[in-house]
Scaffold this active site. Structure first.
Site, PDB file in Angstrom:
ATOM      1  N   LYS A  54      32.809  25.664  45.601  1.00 29.76           N
ATOM      2  CA  LYS A  54      32.961  26.065  44.202  1.00 29.76           C
ATOM      3  C   LYS A  54      33.398  24.847  43.389  1.00 29.76           C
ATOM      4  O   LYS A  54      34.528  24.380  43.509  1.00 29.76           O
ATOM      5  CB  LYS A  54      33.994  27.185  44.080  1.00 29.76           C
ATOM      6  CG  LYS A  54      34.199  27.698  42.657  1.00 29.76           C
ATOM      7  CD  LYS A  54      35.174  28.871  42.683  1.00 29.76           C
ATOM      8  CE  LYS A  54      35.405  29.432  41.294  1.00 29.76           C
ATOM      9  NZ  LYS A  54      36.313  30.598  41.321  1.00 29.76           N
ATOM     10  N   ASP A 155      42.749  41.217  38.285  1.00 26.99           N
ATOM     11  CA  ASP A 155      41.317  41.216  37.957  1.00 26.99           C
ATOM     12  C   ASP A 155      40.547  41.951  39.049  1.00 26.99           C
ATOM     13  O   ASP A 155      39.557  41.446  39.580  1.00 26.99           O
ATOM     14  CB  ASP A 155      40.792  39.796  37.790  1.00 26.99           C
ATOM     15  CG  ASP A 155      39.437  39.771  37.076  1.00 26.99           C
ATOM     16  OD1 ASP A 155      39.123  40.754  36.376  1.00 26.99           O
ATOM     17  OD2 ASP A 155      38.700  38.783  37.219  1.00 26.99           O
TER      18      ASP A 155
END
Length: 544
Positions: A54, A155
């Site tokens: 990432k 989240d």
């Protein structure tokens, strides 16, 4: 104890090894991209393992390393649990070219073939109830560990749940996670009571609980449990069950599904900041049992506990794992017994979307997000970093915020009840593929002042009254940042709560929203505390 002892772990290995060179990985392909970074599939040359890299994008290099990435790195390196995503290491790419002065950073994760959102979009994938129970147990075990160590995820959504072809589910994306100050949840006592204020600029809208929509600052781990309920229903329906196109519409859908708030089912709701000027939302009992009638009474019972309006009585992960739903036939499948599927990451899902039947239009609303060229794609013009840090907002923005407040209090009750119920009264109702094609609804944008009920900046009389009612000091809002050394004052600011919505484990997408949906919080200088992280996994609920 000398400093040298810190250089070795309990097994004698090196504790701090620094960053690996990106040359140690062979890139195999691109998995996705978004505002937070780009994600690649790669092979580690030293052991042949498949990983996900990432890449952390530096949109404003003068601001330093992104605070959201720092938070995620710190927490993930401290956490260790089967159902929590593991951050293996960090990798650095140093360019010899003159045009690139700063190195690129990569987070290295084990490769996971799917996220739950991608699996649900695949028209060839259909979950059995035993499979749903298996995934739910793993999700609840992961949250039990997080909340037991005083960590809020903030989240929780299907796109942040990774699934391997071995049937293992892991919670990912800790960019909004933070420790909380209160005691961990206890059996039979819900999530307890919060003792301080936290920012409300958290949780993707479709998974946001009603107390956050109504601007409760003293929230608890119950906000994560609401997200679990949304994910639970999504696995049954194959689509998000509460896909609002604005905060107002989100509240309408919630109240249509589980009933409108009253002093009996949500004590104190009318005193929350988001309810100023609102006397009632009508009187509807909700239709959750009707919408999920095909799933049976035990599933409806667990859904009801997870989607309680009263956050104080919402079930915690400890008690949810003991629910009779998991001990009634069909029993939960073992992870190793689950079927495997073709990979479902962002680029794979574009093909799945083309196979789906025609669906209703995508949610409307303003647009705030990063375009492909790195600029803000917004209906209100350009948006710069300086603007996001400005504690003042324009009179025009305040005027629009007041209009939003008026919509809460003045919209005819029958109209919003009718519109909200249209999405839920038909169990076979389909959502637009563009709901996902355009990305999930966003995490809140960079903080701006909330202006539903006031044109004044910073602390108003309403804010002071709210703090007094709930017994907390003024301005004691969430501003957790990792406890790194140095005197850089900018690191003491809570700048990273929601600049983007991550579309899955490793990546995120640009999104559409109105920046008037959210409030401006006042940063403080609170430092982090490292909880005692120990893995405690009870595999009892699995079928033997």
């Amino acid at each position: 104890m000398g400093i040298a002892s810190l250089e070795r772990d309990t097994k004698g290995g090196t504790r701090f090894t620094g960053c690996t060179s990106i040359r140690e990985f062979e890139f195999l392909g691109k998995l996705g991209e978004g505002t937070f970074g780009e994600v690649y599939k790669a092979r580690a040359k030293r052991d042949g393992s498949i990983v996900a890299l990432k890449k952390i994008l530096m949109h404003n290099e003068r601001d330093g390393f992104p605070i959201t990435a720092l938070r995620e790195i710190k927490l993930l390196k401290m956490l260790s649990h089967t159902n929590i995503m593991q951050l293996r290491e960090m990798a650095v790419e140093r360019s010899k070219g003159e045009g690139r002065k700063k190195p690129s950073m990569y987070m290295v994760f084990p490769y996971m073939e799917h996220d739950l959102s991608g699996l649900l979009e695949n028209p060839e994938v259909h979950f059995s109830e035993a499979q749903i129970k298996c995934y739910m147990i793993q999700l609840l075990e992961g949250l039990k560990y997080l909340h037991g160590n005083c960590i809020l995820h903030r989240d929780m959504k299907a796109a942040n749940l990774l699934i391997s072809n071995q049937g293992i589910l892991q919670i990912a994306d800790f960019g909004l996670a933070r420790p909380f100050d209160e005691a961990p949840p206890q059996p039979g006592k819900g999530a307890g009571e919060a003792k301080r204020d936290y920012t409300t600029l958290v949780v993707t809208r479709w998974y946001r609980p009603p107390e956050l929509l109504l601007q409760l600052r003293r929230y608890t781990s119950a906000i994560d449990m609401w997200g679990v309920g949304c994910v639970f229903g999504e696995m049954f329906k194959g689509k998000p069950i509460l896909a609002g196109n604005s905060d107002l519409n989100q509240a309408q859908l919630i109240f249509s599904l589980v009933g409108t708030p009253t002093e009996e089912n949500m004590p104190g709701w009318s005193s929350l900041p988001g309810c100023e000027g609102v006397k009632h939302f009508g009187n509807r009992p909700g239709n959750l049992a009707e919408v999920f009638k095909d799933q049976g009474p035990m599933a409806i019972s667990l859904l009801t506990e997870l989607l309680k309006l009263d956050w104080r009585k919402r079930v915690n992960a400890i008690d949810a794992l003991k629910h009779p739903y998991f001990s009634t036939p069909p029993l939960p499948a073992r992870p190793g017994d689950l079927p495997s599927f073709e990979d479902s990451h962002e680029l794979d899902r574009r093909r799945f979307r083309g196979q789906r039947a025609a669906m209703p239009p995508a949610p409307a609303g303003g647009s705030v997000g990063m375009s492909r060229n790195g600029g803000w794609s917004t209906n209100s013009g350009s948006r710069t970093g300086a603007e996001t840090r400005n504690p003042r907002i324009s009179s025009a923005a305040r005027s629009q915020g007041n209009q939003l407040r008026d919509a809460w209090s003045n919209e005819p009750q029958q109209a919003w009840q009718r519109r909200g119920n249209e999405e839920l009264k038909d169990p076979n109702h389909s959502f637009s593929s563009r709901h996902r094609d355009g990305g999930l609804p966003p995490k809140p944008p960079a903080p701006i002042q909330h202006s539903w009920a006031s044109g004044h900046s910073d602390k108003t009389g309403r804010d002071r009254g709210y703090g007094a009612r709930y017994g907390g000091p003024e301005g004691s809002v969430d501003s957790y940042v990792p406890n790194y050394g140095g005197s850089d004052r900018n690191r003491d600011r809570d700048q990273g709560t929601a600049i983007s919505d991550r579309r899955g484990s490793y990546y995120d997408k640009s999104h559409q929203t109105s920046k008037l949906d959210y409030s401006r919080e006042i940063p403080s200088r609170r430092r982090s505390r490292s909880p005692n992280y120990r893995e405690r996994v009870d595999r009892g609920p699995y079928r033997r």
